[in-house]
Write an enzyme that holds these catalytic residues in place. Structure first.
Site, PDB file in Angstrom:
ATOM      1  N   HIS A   3       0.681  -1.425  -0.500  1.00  0.00           N
ATOM      2  CA  HIS A   3      -0.131   0.000   0.097  1.00  0.00           C
ATOM      3  C   HIS A   3       0.964   1.149   0.233  1.00  0.00           C
ATOM      4  O   HIS A   3       0.874   2.579  -1.225  1.00  0.00           O
ATOM      5  CB  HIS A   3      -0.666  -0.162   1.181  1.00  0.00           C
ATOM      6  CG  HIS A   3      -1.516  -1.443   1.458  1.00  0.00           C
ATOM      7  ND1 HIS A   3      -2.873  -1.587   0.858  1.00  0.00           N
ATOM      8  CD2 HIS A   3      -1.412  -2.480   2.815  1.00  0.00           C
ATOM      9  CE1 HIS A   3      -3.232  -2.497   1.098  1.00  0.00           C
ATOM     10  NE2 HIS A   3      -2.460  -3.361   2.390  1.00  0.00           N
TER      11      HIS A   3
HETATM   12  O1  RIB Z   1      -4.673  -1.018   4.885  1.00  0.00           O
HETATM   13  C1  RIB Z   1      -3.539  -0.249   4.910  1.00  0.00           C
HETATM   14  C2  RIB Z   1      -2.450   0.529   5.765  1.00  0.00           C
HETATM   15  O2  RIB Z   1      -2.448   0.592   7.095  1.00  0.00           O
HETATM   16  C3  RIB Z   1      -1.069   0.448   5.655  1.00  0.00           C
HETATM   17  O3  RIB Z   1      -0.518   1.818   5.852  1.00  0.00           O
HETATM   18  C4  RIB Z   1      -0.985  -0.204   6.585  1.00  0.00           C
HETATM   19  O4  RIB Z   1       0.630   0.106   6.938  1.00  0.00           O
HETATM   20  C5  RIB Z   1      -1.030  -0.161   7.941  1.00  0.00           C
HETATM   21  O5  RIB Z   1      -0.695   1.235   8.257  1.00  0.00           O
END
Ligand code: RIB
Ligand code: CA
Length: 327
Positions: A253
């Site tokens: 992500h």
């Molecule tokens: O939902 C994904 C996010 O939540 C990403 O940033 C992961 O590192 C967690 O922080």
């Protein structure tokens, strides 16, 4: 000219890939890193952030941020996060985010002031606008805006890894970063800055595969090896708990936010929409988009899709810039 950014992280596995991407990219000037509680408690996320900076021998200050969300933990009726399934692979427990990243303990130290204080000081004194990239809960930024809303004048854009329209993860309606501090997210989205949301719809589409990890490893660089290890760990957990449309793949992500700064076309179907954040009951932490014909004035850009081939190429190109692995 490289784009000046401040990266706000709850380092974790994908945060680590984002930090390495920002350090290695010639298109980005990483002014500072701010840690926040989220994936893990602030002690872990700060230590892990320092470890990544140390691994790449980078000269980037780290500011420790908020230990708790703004108000969430004061409210006993807030929804608990769904239990994480325990994933066992080859006889070992594998987590999306281990307590400590498996790289040497940090010898470098964090800065003496908190993240929120740093944001206010830096943005009041900035001679040119800076881009804020937030890939964890938005607590630090919300605190800074509450201290001095006028800091928005020196913010070029706020890029947020967060939210989801057709895809959620920590509850049936929410993505983790937004869910962990919904009030902070609402404050930041409505801060008056240009806000670009990089949600799960985009990060799941722009997934990284085991074949991509082979490319990263073949580079024989420090970042290539570590990025491959982190992505392979994430693929094991995704396969067990959130299988993607592409087999043997993981969303990475946070690094997609850095890739967007390098090549905005890595995000697809980006629309200007109105977003509010749910605070209560089943919509706690939900990014509620107004998709009607007559809607509220748009307050953010929301990416409904992503390009996994461009993303993998960007990560590969960045990892190649890292120091060769010792023989
Ligand atoms: O939902 C994904 C996010 O939540 C990403 O940033 C992961 O590192 C967690 O922080
Ligand atoms: Ca994160």
């Amino acid at each position: 000219m490289p784009r000046k950014i401040i990266l706000d992280v709850d380092t974790g596995s994908d945060d680590a890939v984002a930090i390495m991407s920002a350090i290695l990219s010639p298109d980005v000037q990483l002014e500072a890193l701010c840690s926040v509680a989220g994936n893990k408690e602030i002690e872990y996320t700060t230590e892990n952030t320092l470890r990544v900076v140390q691994l790449l021998k980078a000269d980037v200050p780290v500011y420790r941020g908020a230990k708790y969300p703004l108000v969430k933990f004061l409210c006993p009726d807030r929804l608990p996060e769904d239990e994480h399934l325990e994933v066992v692979h080859d006889g070992k427990v594998v987590q999306m985010h281990s307590d400590y990243l498996d790289i040497p303990e940090a010898k470098i130290k964090e800065q003496p002031i908190s993240a929120a204080e740093f944001y206010v000081k830096y943005l009041r004194e900035a001679k040119e606008p800076v881009t804020l990239v937030a890939v964890g809960p938005l607590t630090n930024l919300a605190l800074a805006f509450r201290i001095d809303p006028t800091i928005v004048k020196n913010i070029e854009e706020i890029v947020i890894m967060g939210g989801g329209y057709n895809i959620t993860n920590c509850t049936p309606t929410a993505e983790f970063n937004i869910w962990y501090d919904p009030e902070a997210a609402e404050i930041v989205i409505n801060s008056g800055a240009k806000v670009t949301l990089v949600p799960l719809d985009a990060t799941h589409a722009a997934c990284i595969t085991l074949d991509d990890c082979k490319r990263f490893r073949a580079l024989n660089t420090v970042a290539g090896k570590f990025i491959a290890e982190l992505c392979e760990q994430r693929i094991i957990v995704h396969n067990a708990t959130q299988p993607l449309d592409v087999p043997d793949a993981a969303a990475v992500h946070d690094a997609l936010c850095i890739a967007y700064l390098i090549d905005p076309t890595v995000l697809k179907d980006v629309r200007h929409v109105h977003c509010n954040v749910g605070f209560r009951d089943f919509c706690e932490g939900q990014t509620i988009l107004d998709m009607r014909y007559f809607t509220e004035p748009a307050n953010c850009w929301f990416a409904f899709d992503g390009d996994r081939f461009k993303f993998a190429d960007i990560l590969c190109d960045l990892a190649a810039k890292s120091e060769p692995l010792a023989e």
